[in-house]
Structures are given as structure tokens and as C-alpha cells.
Enzyme design. Structure first.
Site, PDB file in Angstrom:
ATOM      1  N   ALA A 196       0.857  -1.184   0.000  1.00 12.76           N
ATOM      2  CA  ALA A 196       0.000   0.000   0.000  1.00 12.76           C
ATOM      3  C   ALA A 196       0.893   1.233   0.000  1.00 12.76           C
ATOM      4  O   ALA A 196       2.038   1.177   0.447  1.00 12.76           O
ATOM      5  CB  ALA A 196      -0.894  -0.019   1.227  1.00 12.76           C
ATOM      6  N   GLU A 223      -0.936  -9.241  -0.596  1.00 15.77           N
ATOM      7  CA  GLU A 223      -2.347  -9.551  -0.298  1.00 15.77           C
ATOM      8  C   GLU A 223      -3.186  -9.573  -1.580  1.00 15.77           C
ATOM      9  O   GLU A 223      -4.052 -10.426  -1.751  1.00 15.77           O
ATOM     10  CB  GLU A 223      -2.910  -8.546   0.715  1.00 15.77           C
ATOM     11  CG  GLU A 223      -2.345  -8.792   2.110  1.00 15.77           C
ATOM     12  CD  GLU A 223      -2.713  -7.736   3.136  1.00 15.77           C
ATOM     13  OE1 GLU A 223      -2.629  -6.535   2.804  1.00 15.77           O
ATOM     14  OE2 GLU A 223      -3.064  -8.105   4.267  1.00 15.77           O
ATOM     15  N   GLY A 239       0.443  -5.078   0.989  1.00 16.24           N
ATOM     16  CA  GLY A 239      -0.821  -5.089   0.237  1.00 16.24           C
ATOM     17  C   GLY A 239      -0.654  -5.679  -1.160  1.00 16.24           C
ATOM     18  O   GLY A 239      -1.602  -6.236  -1.716  1.00 16.24           O
ATOM     19  N   GLU A 282       5.102  -5.231   6.874  1.00 14.74           N
ATOM     20  CA  GLU A 282       4.316  -4.367   7.765  1.00 14.74           C
ATOM     21  C   GLU A 282       4.953  -4.255   9.150  1.00 14.74           C
ATOM     22  O   GLU A 282       4.914  -3.208   9.785  1.00 14.74           O
ATOM     23  CB  GLU A 282       2.885  -4.919   7.916  1.00 14.74           C
ATOM     24  CG  GLU A 282       1.963  -4.604   6.745  1.00 14.74           C
ATOM     25  CD  GLU A 282       2.046  -5.606   5.601  1.00 14.74           C
ATOM     26  OE1 GLU A 282       3.049  -6.352   5.535  1.00 14.74           O
ATOM     27  OE2 GLU A 282       1.123  -5.621   4.770  1.00 14.74           O
TER      28      GLU A 282
END
Ligand code: DAK
Length: 259
Positions: A67, A113, A110, A133
Site C-alpha cells: 500500500a 495480499e 498489500g 508491515e
């Protein structure tokens, strides 16, 4: 489909819808607009009779490096809650048609993911997967702890998530995270070739097989088998089942219409 996207490139050709993440200068870091665009493109392709398989890939030297940290650095918990951003991510996993991911370079946070929402994953030799993360003082929130654990089991998932280290394409293949490793130059061409092959399969069978396999991840065996059976019965109400079996008896190739 509206092709007026800022952060992705889309195309539809020969039954294959292709979505390319396109912020190469920031390694395809995923901002909110990009998520909305991916979701819009995927849902449009899911509803488009001309698309049988969706391919998701990245432009440049990454699939996606997570992200967009610049966008979320100053977010408050309530910003995140009130904008309900995870709904878009959840919906990415509800696409009914097969989604094939082609991962080159980084698939982090992300980005990993997003890759884990794909049904089939091909990766190039230089692909690297990971959940960094922990290095940012947060944790995966869009399914990472759940989907990785279901794929590799608790022991290994815990290790990758605790360290934030990146796994190579070989390790990802070894642990069943990806389906195949392909040379960097051939990754997209081979993925498209595979997508083409799948696009010839009976569309309703693909759809209900996908749904049944995903249920297997969540359901206990007996409930999963009940679900499978209902889908099996359902296919007997399709024209394609009649066509498939008739074609076998007539010694010809079936002409599946997805009806
Ligand atoms: N966000 C923003 N910019 C990024 C970025 C990212 N995630 N990743 C890379 N970039 C930018 C870099 O800042 C750099 O920009 P310039 O300096 O050129 O302007 C450019 O991309 C190239 O990166 P590097 O210069 O760092 O390239 P290197 O080859 O040296 O390193 C790297 C590549 C991938 C190891 C490194 O860039 C890196 O560590 N990137 C960050 C990886 C990361 O921590 N990802 C974020 C994990 S957190 C949510 C849903 C999901 C998520 C959160 C919320 N909601 C729905 C609320 C997910 C969270 C995450 O993914």
C-alpha cells in the site's frame, strides 16, 4: 468498459481481460484510487460476457510494493474505520471468474495480499514476496495473516510475518504460495498462454469449481462436500452440460457458451 484509468491499464482480447498496475515510479504502490480502479475493472470484466479469465500483473520492476505508505502514514484509526476501505479489498476476492496473477519483482504487503486474491499465481525468477508491515509498526490488514496461514500453515506463516523477510520465488513455490516459476522475459507471454487455455474451458464449470475450492478453505469437509454437490447438480441445469456430454458421444469438440 470505461478505460479512463489513472493507475491501471486494461485490455480485453480473445476472452482475456488484462489489468496492469501502472505506477512504476513508486513500484506500483497501491493507493486508494488504484484499489477502486482495480475493483471497477475486475467487476466490469466479471460481468462482461467477452471475458472468461482475468489476468492481473504489474508494470515495471514490481508487481506492487505494498500500500502507498505516503498516503496512509498520517491516517488515524477512525479515518480507516469511517472510510471503510477494506470493503473494496474484500470485494476483490469475490470475483467469480478465474483470476491469474503474473508477479514480477516485489509483491509486498498489500501487493502480496492482492496477489493472494488470485486463483493461480505465476512468478518470475526475480519475484520476492513478503509482509514488511512489521517494520512499519503495523501488520497486514487485508487478509495477509489469514490467507498466508491457510496456504503455508501456522508454523511457516508465523515466521515470515514475524520477521518481515522476503521469500524468493523458489521458496514461494516450495510452500505452495505460487503455482509456477517462469523466466522474467516469458512471464507475461506464458501467463497469457495459460489464460487462453483456461478460457476455452466450460465457463460455468470454471465458475462453480472456483467457488467450491474457495469454500474448501473455509468449510469443514462435510459442509464443503454438500456445497460441492449442490454446484454439481446446478451444472446439470446448464446448456453446456448437455453440449459437453453430447459432443463426447458425437466424438467432436464441445462448443461451450457459458449458458
Ligand atoms: N509506498 C510508497 N512509495 C513506495 C512504496 C510504498 N509502499 N514502495 C516503494 N515506494 C517508492 C519509493 O519511495 C521510491 O520513491 P522515490 O524515492 O524514487 O520517489 C520508489 O518507490 C522506488 O523505491 P526504492 O528506491 O525504495 O527502491 P529499492 O529497490 O531500493 O527498494 C523496496 C525496493 C520494495 C525494498 C522498497 O521500496 C521498500 O521497502 N518499499 C516499501 C515496502 C513496504 O513496506 N510496503 C508497504 C507495506 S504496508 C489497507 C489495505 C492494505 C494495507 C494497508 C491498509 N486498508 C484498506 C486500509 C497494506 C499495507 C502495506 O502494504
Amino acid at each position: 468498459m470505461n478505460n479512463n484509468f489513472e493507475h491501471i491499464i486494461t485490455s480485453i482480447e480473445d476472452g482475456i481481460g488484462k489489468i496492469t498496475l501502472n505506477r512504476p515510479k513508486v513500484l506500483n504502490a497501491i493507493n486508494r484510487k488504484m484499489v477502486s480502479e482495480i475493483l471497477f475493472a475486475m467487476e466490469s470484466m466479471d460481468n462482461d460476457e467477452d471475458v472468461r479469465v482475468i489476468v492481473l500483473t504489474g508494470n515495471g520492476r514490481a508487481f506492487a510494493a505494498g500500500a502507498d505508505i505516503d498516503e496512509m502514514a498520517n491516517a488515524s484509526a477512525m479515518d480507516l474505520e469511517l472510510t471503510n476501505q477494506f470493503t473494496d479489498w474484500d470485494r476483490l476476492a469475490w470475483i467469480k471468474k478465474p483470476v491469474i496473477g503474473a508477479v514480477q519483482g516485489f509483491a509486498l504487503g498489500g501487493g502480496f495480499e492482492l496477489a493472494l486474491c488470485c486463483d493461480i499465481l505465476f512468478a518470475s525468477h526475480n519475484a520476492e514476496f513478503g509482509f514488511p508491515e512489521i517494520n512499519l509498526g503495523v501488520m497486514p490488514g487485508a487478509g495477509g495473516t489469514q490467507r498466508l496461514t491457510k496456504l503455508m500453515g501456522k508454523t511457516k506463516a508465523m515466521e515470515w510475518l514475524f520477521t518481515g523477510e522476503r521469500m524468493s520465488a523458489n521458496e514461494a513455490l516450495h510452500y505452495g504460495v505460487i503455482n509456477r516459476i517462469i523466466s522474467d522475459e516469458l512471464l507475461l507471454a506464458e501467463t497469457m498462454k495459460y489464460a487462453k487455455k483456461i478460457s476455452k474451458q466450460a465457463p460455468l464449470s470454471l465458475r462453480l469449481i472456483k467457488e467450491s475450492v474457495l469454500k474448501a478453505v473455509d468449510y469443514p469437509l462435510y459442509e464443503g462436500m454438500q456445497h460441492e454437490r449442490k454446484n454439481f447438480y446446478l451444472l446439470f441445469s446448464s446448456e453446456d452440460q448437455k453440449e459437453g456430454m453430447k459432443a463426447f458421444q458425437e466424438r467432436r469438440r464441445p462448443n461451450f457458451k457459458g449458458k
